[in-house]
Scaffold this active site. Structure first.
Site: not given
Lengths: 158, 97
Positions: A69-70
């Protein structure tokens, strides 16, 4: 939060061919770009940000699952997709197991609560062995979506 | 030696809450102890050695959790884990994640 609140149905992929971290993350981000959930021009920077996050520590959370994720400034609402790898991906998970199920999440920079609730939902549902196994055995994106819908309708979680 | 469980109420300090990276840091540290370690949010109890289990708590900043350890090094475990949480998982709220 439900899966249908953040998982993009059109971006779900099964029979993932890529078998190493970078290629898998690229394939998943590409599926989000194809579904018009992320801009084509942001594709590279999103992939690099996710890989940079992985360098801090693997997002392999155990049970053959990873949640790469980011955050990204181009995103205004949490978006995610699911991919299934039959052969497994080496993700440097803490438990040493290969990853067969991936949830990729991209969130706006200022909404940590949404990201946390998405992780909470994913992890709670995956504690159900049947749900986790069925997802990993899914051969078609449609099968994955159906399982997610069933989970949303509380057909798995206790 | 007979020991009794040690417990302490801790509060999540970091802005991002107990998400993937803090959960991993917590598990890594918890695994260094022989004691059985659990975290409780209200009446929900999870094993402190499973990242997935910790993520099910959905513990945002300000959430109070009870840390419990039972075993020969329970006191050391509670001290170290409480410190990690109360210090807001040092290095974790960096520019990324």
């Amino acid at each position: 939060m439900k899966f249908s609140d953040f998982i993009c149905r059109e971006a779900i992929r099964t029979n993932l061919e890529a078998d190493e971290k970078r290629a898998v993350i690229q394939a998943m981000a590409k599926s989000l770009a194809e579904a018009k959930k992320i801009n084509e021009k942001d594709f590279e920077s999103i992939v690099e940000a996710i890989l940079k996050r992985e360098e801090l520590g693997s997002t392999g959370i155990g049970r053959g699952v990873a949640v790469p994720h980011t955050k990204h400034p181009s995103i205004d609402k949490l978006i995610g997709t699911v991919a299934v790898s039959e052969s497994g991906v080496n993700f440097d998970s803490l438990d040493g197991e290969k990853v067969h199920l991936l949830f990729l999440l991209v969130s706006p920079p200022d909404r940590p609560g949404d990201h946390l609730r998405a992780l909470e939902n994913i992890s709670r549902q995956l504690r159900d062995d049947t749900f986790c196994r069925f997802l990993k055995q899914s051969k078609k994106p449609e099968d994955v979506w159906q399982l997610l819908e069933e989970a949303d309708n509380n057909q798995f979680s206790s | 030696m007979q020991t009794s469980p040690i417990s302490r109420v801790i509060t999540i300090q970091n802005e991002q809450g107990l998400h993937a990276r803090p959960a991993e840091m917590f598990v890594r540290l918890a695994k260094q102890y022989e004691s059985r370690i659990c975290l409780l949010r209200n009446d929900r109890r999870v094993e402190a050695t499973s990242i997935i289990d910790l993520l099910t708590l959905g513990a945002a900043q300000g959430t109070q959790l009870t840390l419990e350890a039972d075993g020969p090094d329970a006191q050391e475990a509670v001290d170290a884990l409480a410190k990690l949480v109360e210090n807001g998982f040092p290095q974790e709220d960096a520019e990324i994640d």
